[in-house]
Design a protein around this motif. Structure first.
Motif, PDB file in Angstrom:
ATOM      1  N   GLY A  93      58.296 138.755  83.895  1.00 20.88           N
ATOM      2  CA  GLY A  93      57.774 137.690  84.753  1.00 20.88           C
ATOM      3  C   GLY A  93      58.294 136.353  84.262  1.00 20.88           C
ATOM      4  N   ILE A  94      59.033 135.656  85.120  1.00 24.27           N
ATOM      5  CA  ILE A  94      59.605 134.365  84.728  1.00 24.27           C
ATOM      6  C   ILE A  94      58.733 133.251  85.303  1.00 24.27           C
ATOM      7  CG2 ILE A  94      61.632 132.873  84.786  1.00 24.27           C
ATOM      8  CD1 ILE A  94      63.361 135.337  85.137  1.00 24.27           C
ATOM      9  N   ASP A  95      58.020 132.561  84.430  1.00 21.43           N
ATOM     10  CA  ASP A  95      57.106 131.503  84.867  1.00 21.43           C
ATOM     11  C   ASP A  95      57.842 130.159  84.900  1.00 21.43           C
ATOM     12  OD1 ASP A  95      54.864 130.092  85.574  1.00 21.43           O
ATOM     13  OD2 ASP A  95      54.015 130.034  83.548  1.00 21.43           O
ATOM     14  N   VAL A 160      62.029 142.231  87.741  1.00 17.05           N
ATOM     15  CA  VAL A 160      61.777 140.800  87.544  1.00 17.05           C
ATOM     16  C   VAL A 160      60.893 140.259  88.670  1.00 17.05           C
ATOM     17  CG1 VAL A 160      62.810 138.508  87.376  1.00 17.05           C
ATOM     18  CG2 VAL A 160      63.945 140.474  86.309  1.00 17.05           C
ATOM     19  N   VAL A 161      59.849 139.538  88.277  1.00 11.55           N
ATOM     20  CA  VAL A 161      58.979 138.833  89.227  1.00 11.55           C
ATOM     21  C   VAL A 161      59.203 137.343  89.041  1.00 11.55           C
ATOM     22  CG1 VAL A 161      56.596 138.305  89.872  1.00 11.55           C
ATOM     23  CG2 VAL A 161      57.223 140.647  89.258  1.00 11.55           C
ATOM     24  N   LEU A 162      59.525 136.650  90.137  1.00  9.58           N
ATOM     25  CA  LEU A 162      59.722 135.206  90.098  1.00  9.58           C
ATOM     26  C   LEU A 162      58.488 134.490  90.646  1.00  9.58           C
ATOM     27  CD1 LEU A 162      63.446 134.733  91.215  1.00  9.58           C
ATOM     28  CD2 LEU A 162      62.479 134.634  88.909  1.00  9.58           C
ATOM     29  N   PRO A 163      58.315 133.237  90.262  1.00  7.64           N
ATOM     30  CA  PRO A 163      57.098 132.513  90.674  1.00  7.64           C
ATOM     31  C   PRO A 163      57.223 131.839  92.029  1.00  7.64           C
ATOM     32  CG  PRO A 163      58.352 131.167  89.150  1.00  7.64           C
ATOM     33  CD  PRO A 163      59.116 132.459  89.301  1.00  7.64           C
ATOM     34  N   LEU A 164      56.054 131.646  92.608  1.00 13.35           N
ATOM     35  CA  LEU A 164      55.915 130.930  93.860  1.00 13.35           C
ATOM     36  C   LEU A 164      54.765 129.942  93.653  1.00 13.35           C
ATOM     37  CD1 LEU A 164      56.626 131.057  97.082  1.00 13.35           C
ATOM     38  CD2 LEU A 164      54.507 132.350  97.214  1.00 13.35           C
ATOM     39  N   ALA A 165      54.883 128.726  94.146  1.00 11.74           N
ATOM     40  CA  ALA A 165      53.822 127.731  93.979  1.00 11.74           C
ATOM     41  C   ALA A 165      53.272 127.326  95.334  1.00 11.74           C
ATOM     42  CB  ALA A 165      54.346 126.513  93.233  1.00 11.74           C
ATOM     43  N   ILE A 166      51.937 127.373  95.455  1.00  7.33           N
ATOM     44  CA  ILE A 166      51.263 126.851  96.642  1.00  7.33           C
ATOM     45  C   ILE A 166      50.773 125.453  96.293  1.00  7.33           C
ATOM     46  CG2 ILE A 166      49.358 127.156  98.257  1.00  7.33           C
ATOM     47  CD1 ILE A 166      51.484 129.294  98.514  1.00  7.33           C
ATOM     48  N   ILE A 215      57.522 138.461  94.123  1.00  6.57           N
ATOM     49  CA  ILE A 215      57.181 137.091  93.764  1.00  6.57           C
ATOM     50  C   ILE A 215      55.664 136.970  93.706  1.00  6.57           C
ATOM     51  CG2 ILE A 215      59.280 136.054  94.708  1.00  6.57           C
ATOM     52  CD1 ILE A 215      57.711 135.291  97.197  1.00  6.57           C
ATOM     53  N   GLY A 216      55.179 136.034  92.884  1.00 10.65           N
ATOM     54  CA  GLY A 216      53.733 135.845  92.753  1.00 10.65           C
ATOM     55  C   GLY A 216      53.394 134.386  92.551  1.00 10.65           C
ATOM     56  N   LEU A 319      56.603 137.988  79.586  1.00 11.05           N
ATOM     57  CA  LEU A 319      56.469 136.781  80.401  1.00 11.05           C
ATOM     58  C   LEU A 319      57.299 135.684  79.760  1.00 11.05           C
ATOM     59  CD1 LEU A 319      52.612 136.763  81.106  1.00 11.05           C
ATOM     60  CD2 LEU A 319      54.426 137.825  82.438  1.00 11.05           C
ATOM     61  N   ILE A 320      58.153 135.047  80.574  1.00 10.80           N
ATOM     62  CA  ILE A 320      58.980 133.952  80.083  1.00 10.80           C
ATOM     63  C   ILE A 320      58.355 132.642  80.547  1.00 10.80           C
ATOM     64  CG2 ILE A 320      61.272 132.907  80.107  1.00 10.80           C
ATOM     65  CD1 ILE A 320      62.431 135.668  80.730  1.00 10.80           C
ATOM     66  N   GLY A 321      57.928 131.822  79.578  1.00 15.28           N
ATOM     67  CA  GLY A 321      57.285 130.550  79.901  1.00 15.28           C
ATOM     68  C   GLY A 321      57.555 129.549  78.803  1.00 15.28           C
TER      69      GLY A 321
END
Length: 664
Positions: A93-95, A160-166, A215-216, A319-321
């Motif tokens: 998971g790439i944050d 791989v899960v990439l981020p999404l921002a609301i 994506i999450g 998790l990459i952050g």
């Protein structure tokens, strides 16, 4: 029944009052309740497995080694993803938001074309290359990025899960929204209406989103005090619903079918064997592992340069952050004064999901039952026991309640409310004590009203200070009774006007009453012109017999003074007879449920009443029984009358005439 239901009514009233007020004005209790949650999180001892979650940290060390973060090429991320894939991690998971292509911005390209076109054109001519200098600049600059390399690495990895921002505060739209929409979930309008939402959205670029597993949403909602305790499992953007970052990683890690998700707001989200408690906005409480940096952190630079032991990442969720202060991804949580990296918040959410460490927040019925239970216990203790004892026991109950809440949280992950039940306990105690005090004061007023006319003020205060001595139904105690009657009152009253009779009778009774009360006696009753007085009850005196004798002698002396007054006023005069008897009798509140009277009954009472008329027969003024004489013979002057037949008595009674009190 009243003694049972009054405390119950008070408890229910106080409990419901606190519950309703705090439900309407939530700020009265909820911020404090959140602090009790924080304390329980901090104090908890139970830890669940967490070795399968690792954070690859873009820390200050990595920035120092690789240079300014904004200048990092995405080749770094591609290299790290390739390495983690080779190490056979479970999920990545790439944050980090990738909403813009990895290239020079259009404004910089325009500046290059404007400022460098002449130089590039001259250089091309020197080399004999015939080409459009502007196109050359545009092609070169646009291909300086590594999006294709990162896309290839992500696609090859398939984990791989990439981020999404609301974005709530803005309607900004960035990234490839069309491609992102393919990852949205379809829920009914009713379900979507409960979910947190935003007017803006930031999605990965079109290039990167093509190869992702999913994506999450990386948003983390804070509570009213600004701390992050919950993670929304879903977010809404317009008609689209997206899962949270940690939730989607959880689903893929366990290969759960997202189509089988069932949502019941304010109850749970279920999928497979997992039943996740959620609030009304479908947010899950985070069961924090501990303070910041409780998880295993590996520096991004060390992973990039492959300075991590082979096999370390195998089977783990990575998790990459960033924990670097400069990147502003540090957020407040209840477990520490220090800020926690956003990636670790997601790690804690994932830790909660993977281990089924769900924290259950009981609903309204449980909270209301808890409030009423504590209120009832408090009300009965405060109503039935002495104030100091009830306070000690209530404190013990409260401490036990706190321990129970802490143990249930630590062992069973149950978050029972503390603040509202505590409010109810304190409020109920104050109301119960206040009500008890009011009832006590009313009882004192009733006692004062009952005895004020019959006993001295000092005696009244003693009775009020210890009302238990007025045993309901009476008790057998040793007393002395005094009966006084006016001789010839009937014939005298027939020859006088009623007003004159009342006037002279009031003078007489007032004077006699003052003397009896002054000697510590109690006026039991007035029977027409007769007086019945009790000595030794309700307040016991060891010398009650002597007090009665002294009162009788003083009554005779006072009567003589009244004669002088009445003769001067032209009024009639009369003589009195007094009878005194001592012994055991039943004394107390005697009568019916509708009316009771404090009085004395027994053989010695009857005897006192029957020897008083004998004064006329023996031409005496004060007659006492043998029991009275034996108790005070050394203190009084008497003349023996002898044994006399008294009506109602089978055996003769020895009587004495009391003539005076010996001077001490």
């Amino acid at each position: 029944m009243k003694r049972i239901f009054t405390p119950l009514f008070l408890a229910i009233f106080c409990g419901l009052f606190i519950f309703i007020i705090t439900s309407v004005f939530i700020y009265l209790y909820y911020p404090l309740e959140l602090k009790t949650y924080d304390l329980r999180i901090f104090l908890r001892t139970k830890k669940l497995p967490f070795d399968n979650i690792v954070i690859v940290d873009i820390d200050d060390y990595s920035i120092q080694k690789l240079g300014r973060f904004r200048n990092w090429p995405r080749w770094y991320y591609a290299s790290v993803v390739d390495y983690l894939t080779e190490e056979k991690v479970k999920m990545i998971g790439i944050d980090m938001l990738f909403v813009q292509p990895d290239t020079i911005s259009h404004s910089l390209i325009n500046i290059y074309q404007e400022k460098k076109e002449k130089e590039v054109k001259e250089e091309l001519q020197k080399r004999g290359i015939r080409a459009n200098s502007k196109e050359i600049i545009d092609i070169v600059l646009k291909n300086l990025g590594f999006d294709e390399e990162l896309k290839t690495s992500i696609k090859k990895s398939r984990r791989v899960v990439l981020p999404l921002a609301i974005i709530k505060s803005s309607d900004v739209k960035e990234g490839d929204l069309k491609s992102a929409r393919k990852f949205s979930y379809k829920f009914s309008y009713k379900i979507r209406s409960y979910l947190p939402q935003g007017d803006g959205i930031a999605a990965p670029t079109k290039t990167l989103i093509e190869g992702v597993k999913d994506i999450g949403v990386v948003n983390t909602d804070s509570d009213i005090d600004g701390l992050i305790r919950k993670i929304p499992l879903f977010y809404k953007y317009r008609n689209e619903t997206y899962p949270s970052f940690s939730f989607i990683i959880f689903l893929h890690s366990l290969r759960l079918d997202a189509k089988k998700i069932k949502i019941i707001p304010n109850k749970y989200v279920s999928i497979g064997k997992y039943r996740i408690p959620v609030d009304k906005e479908v947010r899950m409480l985070i069961n924090f592992l501990g303070r910041p940096f409780s998880f295993r952190y590996i520096s991004f630079y060390d992973v990039l340069t492959k300075r991590v032991g082979s096999g370390f990442f195998k089977g783990k969720i990575v998790l990459i952050g960033s924990s670097a202060v400069a990147l502003s991804d540090l957020k407040p949580t209840p477990v520490s004064r220090n800020l926690m990296p956003g990636a670790e918040i997601h790690a804690n959410g994932l830790y909660t999901l993977m281990n089924k460490g769900f924290i259950n927040y009981p609903g309204i019925p449980v909270t209301l039952l808890l409030i009423l239970t504590l209120s009832i216990i408090t009300s009965y203790l405060a109503s039935k026991l002495k104030p100091w004892l009830s306070l000690i026991l209530i404190i013990i109950v409260f401490i036990g309640f706190l321990f129970t809440c802490d143990i249930l949280f630590d062992i069973k992950n149950i978050w029972l409310e503390i603040i509202r039940p505590s409010y109810a306990l304190v409020f109920t105690y104050l109301v119960a004590i206040g009500y008890r005090y009011a009832i006590s004061e009313r009882s004192k007023r009733e006692l004062r009203k009952m005895f004020d006319r019959y006993v001295s003020k000092e005696v009244v205060e003693k009775i009020i200070s210890n009302p238990l001595q007025l045993k309901l139904g009476g008790e057998r105690i040793d007393i002395t009774v005094l009966f006084s009657d006016i001789r010839g009152f009937t014939s005298m009253s027939e020859s006088m006007q009623p007003e004159a009779v009342v006037s002279i009778l009031n003078d007489y009774l007032t004077t006699m009453t003052d003397i009896i009360l002054g000697c510590g006696g109690t006026i039991d009753k007035f029977i027409g012109d007769a007086i019945m007085a009790v000595f030794g009850a309700p307040v016991p005196y060891e010398d009650h017999t002597y007090r009665a004798a002294k009162a009788a002698v003083e009554m005779r002396k006072a009567l003589k003074k009244l004669w002088e007054k009445w003769e001067m006023e032209g009024k009639h005069t009369f003589d009195i007879g007094i009878g005194i008897s001592s012994g055991e009798a039943i004394v107390g509140n005697i009568g019916s449920e509708r009316r009771t009277e404090y009085t004395a009954i027994g053989d010695i009472v009857n005897l006192g009443a029957r020897i008083e008329p004998l004064n006329k027969e023996f031409n005496t003024h004060i007659l006492i029984t043998e029991s009275v004489y034996e108790r005070i013979a050394s203190k009084v002057e008497t003349i023996e009358i002898g044994e006399i037949h008294v009506r109602g008595k089978k055996q003769k009674v020895r009587l004495y005439e009391l003539t005076g009190i010996k001077e001490e």
